[in-house]
Design an enzyme around this catalytic site. Structure first.
Site, PDB file in Angstrom:
ATOM      1  N   LYS A  11     -90.722  43.082 -19.430  1.00  0.00           N
ATOM      2  CA  LYS A  11     -91.143  41.977 -20.358  1.00  0.00           C
ATOM      3  C   LYS A  11     -90.791  40.641 -19.809  1.00  0.00           C
ATOM      4  O   LYS A  11     -91.642  39.589 -20.311  1.00  0.00           O
ATOM      5  CB  LYS A  11     -90.217  42.065 -21.724  1.00  0.00           C
ATOM      6  CG  LYS A  11     -90.376  43.468 -22.389  1.00  0.00           C
ATOM      7  CD  LYS A  11     -89.644  43.714 -23.617  1.00  0.00           C
ATOM      8  CE  LYS A  11     -88.337  43.651 -23.695  1.00  0.00           C
ATOM      9  NZ  LYS A  11     -88.018  44.897 -23.330  1.00  0.00           N
TER      10      LYS A  11
ATOM     11  N   ASP B 168     -93.848  49.457 -22.508  1.00  0.00           N
ATOM     12  CA  ASP B 168     -92.490  49.185 -22.467  1.00  0.00           C
ATOM     13  C   ASP B 168     -91.970  49.391 -24.067  1.00  0.00           C
ATOM     14  O   ASP B 168     -91.202  50.016 -24.476  1.00  0.00           O
ATOM     15  CB  ASP B 168     -92.014  47.858 -21.968  1.00  0.00           C
ATOM     16  CG  ASP B 168     -90.500  47.757 -22.309  1.00  0.00           C
ATOM     17  OD1 ASP B 168     -89.739  48.344 -22.109  1.00  0.00           O
ATOM     18  OD2 ASP B 168     -90.288  46.994 -23.209  1.00  0.00           O
TER      19      ASP B 168
ATOM     20  N   ARG C 265     -86.498  55.394 -26.561  1.00  0.00           N
ATOM     21  CA  ARG C 265     -85.353  55.653 -26.172  1.00  0.00           C
ATOM     22  C   ARG C 265     -84.250  55.468 -26.962  1.00  0.00           C
ATOM     23  O   ARG C 265     -83.199  56.165 -27.221  1.00  0.00           O
ATOM     24  CB  ARG C 265     -85.119  54.411 -25.142  1.00  0.00           C
ATOM     25  CG  ARG C 265     -85.644  54.800 -23.674  1.00  0.00           C
ATOM     26  CD  ARG C 265     -85.759  53.288 -22.860  1.00  0.00           C
ATOM     27  NE  ARG C 265     -84.568  52.831 -22.867  1.00  0.00           N
ATOM     28  CZ  ARG C 265     -84.297  51.592 -22.622  1.00  0.00           C
ATOM     29  NH1 ARG C 265     -85.433  50.661 -22.555  1.00  0.00           N
ATOM     30  NH2 ARG C 265     -83.053  51.323 -22.381  1.00  0.00           N
TER      31      ARG C 265
ATOM     32  N   SER D 110     -87.159  47.895 -18.326  1.00  0.00           N
ATOM     33  CA  SER D 110     -87.418  47.509 -19.622  1.00  0.00           C
ATOM     34  C   SER D 110     -87.510  46.065 -19.794  1.00  0.00           C
ATOM     35  O   SER D 110     -88.202  45.330 -20.192  1.00  0.00           O
ATOM     36  CB  SER D 110     -86.743  48.340 -20.599  1.00  0.00           C
ATOM     37  OG  SER D 110     -87.087  47.732 -22.005  1.00  0.00           O
TER      38      SER D 110
ATOM     39  N   HIS E  81     -81.861  36.789 -21.487  1.00  0.00           N
ATOM     40  CA  HIS E  81     -81.685  38.191 -22.072  1.00  0.00           C
ATOM     41  C   HIS E  81     -80.271  38.726 -22.021  1.00  0.00           C
ATOM     42  O   HIS E  81     -79.776  38.482 -20.885  1.00  0.00           O
ATOM     43  CB  HIS E  81     -82.959  39.041 -21.300  1.00  0.00           C
ATOM     44  CG  HIS E  81     -83.017  40.321 -21.670  1.00  0.00           C
ATOM     45  ND1 HIS E  81     -83.722  40.678 -23.046  1.00  0.00           N
ATOM     46  CD2 HIS E  81     -82.236  41.321 -21.538  1.00  0.00           C
ATOM     47  CE1 HIS E  81     -83.555  41.776 -23.085  1.00  0.00           C
ATOM     48  NE2 HIS E  81     -82.753  42.566 -22.598  1.00  0.00           N
TER      49      HIS E  81
END
Length: 444
Positions: free
Chosen positions: A187, A161, A168, A183, A82
């Site tokens: 996930k 989320d 956001r 966040s 990520h």
């Protein structure tokens, strides 16, 4: 409990309890808390922060707010990578197929564009026919068949989320370290991977502007991963200048394909290979039977690029997502802009600054991103950077090519792009592409 009390408590700098955060997340998931109260709470968090205990509690509550993926039936070590967001950051399109070609199983949920940054899902959906909206069952089936799937976040996977993420984006609350960590990791935990590599960006185009801020977010995420029994590491990488030379969805897919063919920009290639090596190292450390030795991870990644196996794995995934892989074998198969506008240098010298956030916002103005969550995206819009920081330029030489749909959008994009770029007489101090690796809570 009521939301007004929780907003007030956080506004005064108080720490919310596990029970309060669990109640809040349930209210997000079932829509019982209105957006205006959630927006106020998000702003309070941005201004007052969250303790590590609050961040962990929020993460776990969001991870449990919907379904979780059980990947235990899939063969091999399951990996996920990520990025915290950047400009021109198309590394997932490269890293995922490379490590899959090396024997890893990759089941990755990705997001859409957030603020000035591009989203992996938007990039993939710029390919004709591709849909990243998959059921959990189809997502797992694709991973089982080809070892790789990158798709949009399932509506039932960490749904709390997903709702906070969208809020956001439109309430200027993206850049909270605690909210970023919660966040991302909610996930990641819900998606079920064994190994998680976090690419934490720092610089003008990142949400964390300094290395110290990036380290704080990285440390929080790695700590959450360790507490959840995942093999987790974070790499702090530079995002002061856009990565590669393409900014915008279809343009970035083209550049990712060039890189998978061994002909990508040097900075993008180097960062991608480094990320591949770190993720493969996590796999080797977790499973002694993994097919790549810890000391041979970078060599294995380079081989997957050189022999074409990573490219073929990417094309397999595109077919599985409904796209036509033949389109990607043709130079003109991807969407192309109606207008390509040249931005020329007003003086000779060296590019001393190329503010990545400014370049990202110029790309948004051209149509490549969203100003509100309801905005559409032009998949062909974006920027090709002909010059970057530290490179010399002559007066009248092309600095960038703006891809868009109209002259008015090109005018706005050029104005924003020029504000992001400076040309001087002396080159700036070079910045490293990679700052450090974080395992556990210690920088290596």
């Amino acid at each position: 409990m009521n939301m007004v009390e929780l907003i007030g408590k956080k506004k005064r700098g108080g720490a919310l309890t596990d029970a309060e955060l669990q109640w809040l997340v349930r209210g997000v998931a079932d829509d019982s808390i209105p957006d205006y109260q959630l927006s106020a709470w998000l702003m309070a968090v941005c201004l007052k922060g969250m303790s590590p205990e609050e961040t962990l509690a929020l993460t776990l509550a969001m991870a449990r707010s919907g379904d979780t993926l059980d990947l235990s039936s899939l063969q091999g070590v399951k990996g996920d990578k990520h990025s915290t967001g950047g400009v021109g950051d198309k590394t997932t399109l490269i890293v995922a197929p490379v490590v899959t070609a090396c024997g890893m199983t990759v089941a990755k949920m990705s997001g859409r564009g957030l603020g000035h940054t591009g989203g992996t899902v938007d990039k993939l959906e710029s390919i004709p026919g591709v849909s990243t909206s998959l059921s959990a069952e189809r997502f797992v089936d694709i991973v089982r068949r080809i070892g790789l799937c990158v798709a949009g976040q399932s509506g039932e996977l960490a749904p709390a989320d997903k709702k906070l993420y969208a809020l956001r984006d439109v309430t200027a609350t993206v850049d909270s370290p605690a909210l970023i960590a919660a966040s991302v990791m909610s996930k990641k935990l819900a998606a079920g991977a064994d190994c998680i590599l976090l690419d934490v960006k720092t610089g003008s185009g990142a949400f964390m502007k300094t290395v110290e801020e990036a380290e704080a977010v990285a440390g929080a995420m790695v700590d959450i991963g360790a507490r959840a029994s995942r093999s987790c590491a974070a790499v702090i990488t530079d995002m002061d200048v856009p990565l590669g030379r393409a900014v915008g969805n279809a343009l970035e897919v083209r550049e990712a394909l060039q890189t998978l063919r061994g002909a990508g920009p040097e900075d993008l290639t180097n960062v991608s290979l480094m990320l591949c090596a770190r993720l493969l190292e996590l796999a080797a450390g977790r499973d002694a039977s993994f097919g790549v030795r810890a000391d041979g991870c970078e060599a294995a990644a380079r081989k997957a690029l050189a022999d074409g196996s990573a490219l073929e794995k990417f094309l397999e995934m595109i077919e599985a997502l409904g796209g036509d892989a033949a389109v990607l074998r043709e130079p003109d198969g991807l969407p192309r802009a109606e207008l390509v506008h040249e931005v020329r240098a007003l003086r000779s010298g060296v590019v001393t600054r190329m503010n990545a956030e400014g370049v990202g916002m110029a790309s948004v103005l051209l149509g490549a991103g969203r100003l509100t969550k309801a905005d559409g995206i032009d998949p062909a819009a974006g920027i090709i950077l002909c010059k970057k920081t530290e490179e010399t330029v002559r007066e009248g030489e092309t600095l960038a090519l703006l891809h868009t749909s109209s002259g008015e959008l090109a005018r706005r994009g050029e104005e924003a792009f020029r504000e992001a770029v400076s040309i001087g007489d002396e080159p700036p101090e070079p910045r490293p592409l990679v700052y450090r690796l974080i395992r556990g809570m210690e920088a290596q």
